[in-house]
Design a protein around this motif. Structure first.
Motif, PDB file in Angstrom:
ATOM      1  N   GLN A 174       0.651  -1.060   0.163  1.00 37.80           N
ATOM      2  CA  GLN A 174      -0.170   0.090  -0.174  1.00 37.80           C
ATOM      3  C   GLN A 174       0.800   1.272  -0.012  1.00 37.80           C
ATOM      4  OE1 GLN A 174      -3.532   0.197   0.050  1.00 37.80           O
ATOM      5  NE2 GLN A 174      -3.460  -2.096  -0.425  1.00 37.80           N
ATOM      6  N   ASN A 175       2.158   1.263  -0.032  1.00 38.01           N
ATOM      7  CA  ASN A 175       2.968   2.170  -0.005  1.00 38.01           C
ATOM      8  C   ASN A 175       2.901   3.121   1.278  1.00 38.01           C
ATOM      9  OD1 ASN A 175       5.290   3.268  -0.970  1.00 38.01           O
ATOM     10  ND2 ASN A 175       4.043   5.014  -2.405  1.00 38.01           N
ATOM     11  N   ARG A 176       2.674   2.636   2.349  1.00 39.85           N
ATOM     12  CA  ARG A 176       2.449   3.258   3.552  1.00 39.85           C
ATOM     13  C   ARG A 176       3.425   3.138   4.557  1.00 39.85           C
ATOM     14  NH1 ARG A 176      -4.171   2.345   4.645  1.00 39.85           N
ATOM     15  NH2 ARG A 176      -4.906   3.065   2.942  1.00 39.85           N
ATOM     16  N   GLY A 177       3.925   4.366   4.889  1.00 43.05           N
ATOM     17  CA  GLY A 177       5.042   4.352   5.797  1.00 43.05           C
ATOM     18  C   GLY A 177       6.435   4.342   5.189  1.00 43.05           C
ATOM     19  N   VAL A 178       6.531   4.159   3.830  1.00 38.08           N
ATOM     20  CA  VAL A 178       7.627   3.970   3.085  1.00 38.08           C
ATOM     21  C   VAL A 178       8.694   5.229   2.988  1.00 38.08           C
ATOM     22  CG1 VAL A 178       8.936   3.458   1.129  1.00 38.08           C
ATOM     23  CG2 VAL A 178       6.928   1.989   1.649  1.00 38.08           C
ATOM     24  N   VAL A 179       7.642   6.453   2.920  1.00 32.86           N
ATOM     25  CA  VAL A 179       8.144   7.916   2.701  1.00 32.86           C
ATOM     26  C   VAL A 179       9.059   8.227   4.056  1.00 32.86           C
ATOM     27  CG1 VAL A 179       7.808  10.051   2.474  1.00 32.86           C
ATOM     28  CG2 VAL A 179       6.695   8.532   1.024  1.00 32.86           C
ATOM     29  N   GLN A 180       8.262   7.889   5.176  1.00 29.20           N
ATOM     30  CA  GLN A 180       8.763   8.213   6.489  1.00 29.20           C
ATOM     31  C   GLN A 180      10.118   7.239   6.720  1.00 29.20           C
ATOM     32  OE1 GLN A 180       5.300   7.465   5.878  1.00 29.20           O
ATOM     33  NE2 GLN A 180       4.970   9.634   6.067  1.00 29.20           N
ATOM     34  N   LEU A 181      10.231   6.016   6.441  1.00 29.29           N
ATOM     35  CA  LEU A 181      11.380   5.208   6.560  1.00 29.29           C
ATOM     36  C   LEU A 181      12.505   5.910   5.761  1.00 29.29           C
ATOM     37  CD1 LEU A 181      12.797   2.672   7.536  1.00 29.29           C
ATOM     38  CD2 LEU A 181      11.824   1.465   5.389  1.00 29.29           C
ATOM     39  N   LEU A 182      12.455   6.200   4.478  1.00 24.23           N
ATOM     40  CA  LEU A 182      13.077   6.775   3.573  1.00 24.23           C
ATOM     41  C   LEU A 182      13.921   8.144   4.257  1.00 24.23           C
ATOM     42  CD1 LEU A 182      11.907   5.779   0.062  1.00 24.23           C
ATOM     43  CD2 LEU A 182      13.897   4.822   1.378  1.00 24.23           C
ATOM     44  N   ASP A 183      12.868   9.114   4.816  1.00 23.12           N
ATOM     45  CA  ASP A 183      13.514  10.255   5.370  1.00 23.12           C
ATOM     46  C   ASP A 183      14.125   9.786   6.473  1.00 23.12           C
ATOM     47  OD1 ASP A 183      11.867  11.591   3.427  1.00 23.12           O
ATOM     48  OD2 ASP A 183      10.316  11.942   4.733  1.00 23.12           O
ATOM     49  N   PHE A 184      13.862   8.909   7.350  1.00 22.42           N
ATOM     50  CA  PHE A 184      14.825   8.691   8.405  1.00 22.42           C
ATOM     51  C   PHE A 184      16.040   8.207   8.046  1.00 22.42           C
ATOM     52  CE2 PHE A 184      16.393   5.588  11.315  1.00 22.42           C
ATOM     53  CZ  PHE A 184      16.494   6.400  12.632  1.00 22.42           C
ATOM     54  N   ILE A 185      15.974   7.349   7.082  1.00 23.73           N
ATOM     55  CA  ILE A 185      17.800   6.786   6.414  1.00 23.73           C
ATOM     56  C   ILE A 185      18.100   8.066   5.938  1.00 23.73           C
ATOM     57  CG2 ILE A 185      18.284   5.561   4.793  1.00 23.73           C
ATOM     58  CD1 ILE A 185      16.221   3.674   4.735  1.00 23.73           C
ATOM     59  N   VAL A 186      17.664   8.798   5.373  1.00 23.90           N
ATOM     60  CA  VAL A 186      18.534  10.240   4.858  1.00 23.90           C
ATOM     61  C   VAL A 186      18.951  10.846   6.168  1.00 23.90           C
ATOM     62  CG1 VAL A 186      18.409  12.344   3.606  1.00 23.90           C
ATOM     63  CG2 VAL A 186      17.284  10.409   2.708  1.00 23.90           C
ATOM     64  N   ASP A 187      18.017  11.282   7.109  1.00 28.26           N
ATOM     65  CA  ASP A 187      18.251  12.062   8.055  1.00 28.26           C
ATOM     66  C   ASP A 187      19.014  11.331   9.398  1.00 28.26           C
ATOM     67  OD1 ASP A 187      16.848  14.187   6.988  1.00 28.26           O
ATOM     68  OD2 ASP A 187      14.927  13.574   8.060  1.00 28.26           O
ATOM     69  N   ALA A 188      19.099  10.125   9.564  1.00 30.35           N
ATOM     70  CA  ALA A 188      19.663   9.847  10.810  1.00 30.35           C
ATOM     71  C   ALA A 188      20.676   8.603  10.727  1.00 30.35           C
ATOM     72  CB  ALA A 188      18.318   9.054  11.892  1.00 30.35           C
ATOM     73  N   PHE A 189      20.868   8.058   9.486  1.00 25.89           N
ATOM     74  CA  PHE A 189      21.598   6.818   9.307  1.00 25.89           C
ATOM     75  C   PHE A 189      23.123   7.471   9.077  1.00 25.89           C
ATOM     76  CE2 PHE A 189      20.269   2.571   7.984  1.00 25.89           C
ATOM     77  CZ  PHE A 189      19.192   2.489   8.809  1.00 25.89           C
ATOM     78  N   PRO A 190      24.115   6.854   9.515  1.00 23.24           N
ATOM     79  CA  PRO A 190      25.617   7.546   9.700  1.00 23.24           C
ATOM     80  C   PRO A 190      25.910   7.771   8.136  1.00 23.24           C
ATOM     81  CG  PRO A 190      25.289   5.388  11.130  1.00 23.24           C
ATOM     82  CD  PRO A 190      24.082   5.630  10.457  1.00 23.24           C
ATOM     83  N   ASN A 191      26.802   8.631   8.132  1.00 24.57           N
ATOM     84  CA  ASN A 191      27.297   9.262   6.758  1.00 24.57           C
ATOM     85  C   ASN A 191      28.083   7.965   6.217  1.00 24.57           C
ATOM     86  OD1 ASN A 191      28.594  10.266   4.485  1.00 24.57           O
ATOM     87  ND2 ASN A 191      28.554  12.348   5.565  1.00 24.57           N
ATOM     88  N   PRO A 192      27.906   7.350   5.172  1.00 21.43           N
ATOM     89  CA  PRO A 192      28.940   6.642   4.571  1.00 21.43           C
ATOM     90  C   PRO A 192      30.197   6.749   4.380  1.00 21.43           C
ATOM     91  CG  PRO A 192      26.788   6.554   3.351  1.00 21.43           C
ATOM     92  CD  PRO A 192      26.791   7.598   4.087  1.00 21.43           C
ATOM     93  N   ALA A 193      30.675   8.156   4.456  1.00 20.46           N
ATOM     94  CA  ALA A 193      31.770   8.606   4.400  1.00 20.46           C
ATOM     95  C   ALA A 193      32.903   8.420   5.471  1.00 20.46           C
ATOM     96  CB  ALA A 193      31.853   9.987   3.754  1.00 20.46           C
ATOM     97  N   ASP A 194      31.868   8.385   6.673  1.00 21.25           N
ATOM     98  CA  ASP A 194      32.338   8.208   7.895  1.00 21.25           C
ATOM     99  C   ASP A 194      33.126   6.900   8.480  1.00 21.25           C
ATOM    100  OD1 ASP A 194      32.290  10.834   8.219  1.00 21.25           O
ATOM    101  OD2 ASP A 194      30.359  10.887   9.271  1.00 21.25           O
ATOM    102  N   ARG A 195      32.641   5.786   7.842  1.00 23.64           N
ATOM    103  CA  ARG A 195      32.880   4.517   8.026  1.00 23.64           C
ATOM    104  C   ARG A 195      34.539   4.048   7.658  1.00 23.64           C
ATOM    105  NH1 ARG A 195      30.024  -0.323   5.369  1.00 23.64           N
ATOM    106  NH2 ARG A 195      30.925  -1.107   7.143  1.00 23.64           N
ATOM    107  N   VAL A 196      34.935   3.576   8.608  1.00 25.83           N
ATOM    108  CA  VAL A 196      36.328   3.010   8.769  1.00 25.83           C
ATOM    109  C   VAL A 196      36.479   1.896   7.442  1.00 25.83           C
ATOM    110  CG1 VAL A 196      36.638   3.715  10.846  1.00 25.83           C
ATOM    111  CG2 VAL A 196      36.091   1.290  10.381  1.00 25.83           C
ATOM    112  N   GLU A 197      37.719   1.977   7.099  1.00 27.14           N
ATOM    113  CA  GLU A 197      37.845   0.835   6.093  1.00 27.14           C
ATOM    114  C   GLU A 197      37.805  -0.607   6.837  1.00 27.14           C
ATOM    115  OE1 GLU A 197      41.671   1.708   4.129  1.00 27.14           O
ATOM    116  OE2 GLU A 197      41.012   3.416   3.349  1.00 27.14           O
ATOM    117  N   ARG A 198      37.287  -1.468   6.152  1.00 31.85           N
ATOM    118  CA  ARG A 198      37.308  -2.850   6.496  1.00 31.85           C
ATOM    119  C   ARG A 198      38.213  -3.849   5.743  1.00 31.85           C
ATOM    120  NH1 ARG A 198      34.562  -7.680   5.759  1.00 31.85           N
ATOM    121  NH2 ARG A 198      33.658  -6.877   3.723  1.00 31.85           N
ATOM    122  N   GLN A 199      38.956  -4.465   6.506  1.00 33.96           N
ATOM    123  CA  GLN A 199      39.991  -5.225   5.971  1.00 33.96           C
ATOM    124  C   GLN A 199      39.382  -6.915   5.458  1.00 33.96           C
ATOM    125  OE1 GLN A 199      43.405  -4.657   5.923  1.00 33.96           O
ATOM    126  NE2 GLN A 199      43.571  -6.393   4.394  1.00 33.96           N
ATOM    127  N   GLY A 200      39.654  -6.751   3.999  1.00 33.46           N
ATOM    128  CA  GLY A 200      38.984  -7.906   3.201  1.00 33.46           C
ATOM    129  C   GLY A 200      39.972  -9.072   3.456  1.00 33.46           C
TER     130      GLY A 200
END
Length: 205
Positions: A174-200
């Motif tokens: 029903q596409n309900r709550g999806v916009v709110q989730l995406l807005d939260f991801i943009v506003d609150a998820f950590p900036n990918p540029a701040d992630r430390v390098e991971r040793q593979g």
């Protein structure tokens, strides 16, 4: 499964979708475990809130008990099944009422009076959970002097450390709550540029 695990190494965050009717499944636990091992910011989306026998509280308890004890509700639904008409955002203390159909359209309003007390209690519990990860914030929480900026900063810090995993809800079909989730991801998820390098390593999967 191996392809999923390999692809996740290129991700910066993960959102695990859980059915409001059926709860967490074995694959949910496995994929979430991989995301945790990789140090990804994580969230859950309890979907199918519009189907018969949908139960947000039961699904949330299932997640906390069997998948992720750090899971914390950032929303509470307004109704369930055929009466699922909106969600309450506990951070902003606003209600989002969905329009009929599957367009995802909604109206932002004050929290309905009949659910205001429940929302207030849920928000207080959420803010306490955020503050509990930082001693200085906890002191301000008990003093009643915790600012909105400090709450957001505390949330970002807790998510980066994997100490808090937000839970949102809605309906994918029903596409309900999806916009709110995406807005939260943009506003609150950590900036990918701040992630430390991971040793593979060769053959890592």
């Amino acid at each position: 499964l191996k392809d999923t695990r390999v692809c996740m190494q290129a991700m910066d965050a993960a959102v695990c979708v859980v059915s409001a009717k059926d709860g967490a499944e074995p694959m949910t636990e496995r994929v979430h475990g991989w995301a945790k091992e990789l140090g990804l910011a994580r969230a859950f989306f309890i979907s199918k809130m519009d189907v018969e026998n949908a139960d947000f509280e039961k699904a949330l308890a299932d997640i906390k008990e069997n998948v992720c004890r750090e899971a914390t509700a950032f929303q509470i639904p307004i109704g369930s099944g055929a009466t699922f008409t909106g969600v309450i955002d506990l951070m902003s203390e606003r209600a989002f009422m969905f329009q009929a159909g599957d367009t995802g359209a909604f109206t932002e309003t004050d929290i309905p009076a009949d659910i205001k007390e429940l929302a207030t209690e849920a928000r207080s519990s959420l803010i306490e959970d955020i503050a509990s990860n930082d001693e200085s914030l906890m002191e301000k929480f008990f003093d009643g002097s915790l600012s909105a900026e400090e709450i957001r900063a505390g949330l970002a810090k807790a998510m980066r450390a994997g100490l808090m995993v937000p839970v949102y809800c809605g309906s994918g079909t029903q596409n309900r709550g999806v916009v709110q989730l995406l807005d939260f991801i943009v506003d609150a998820f950590p900036n990918p540029a701040d992630r430390v390098e991971r040793q593979g390593k060769l053959g890592d999967a």
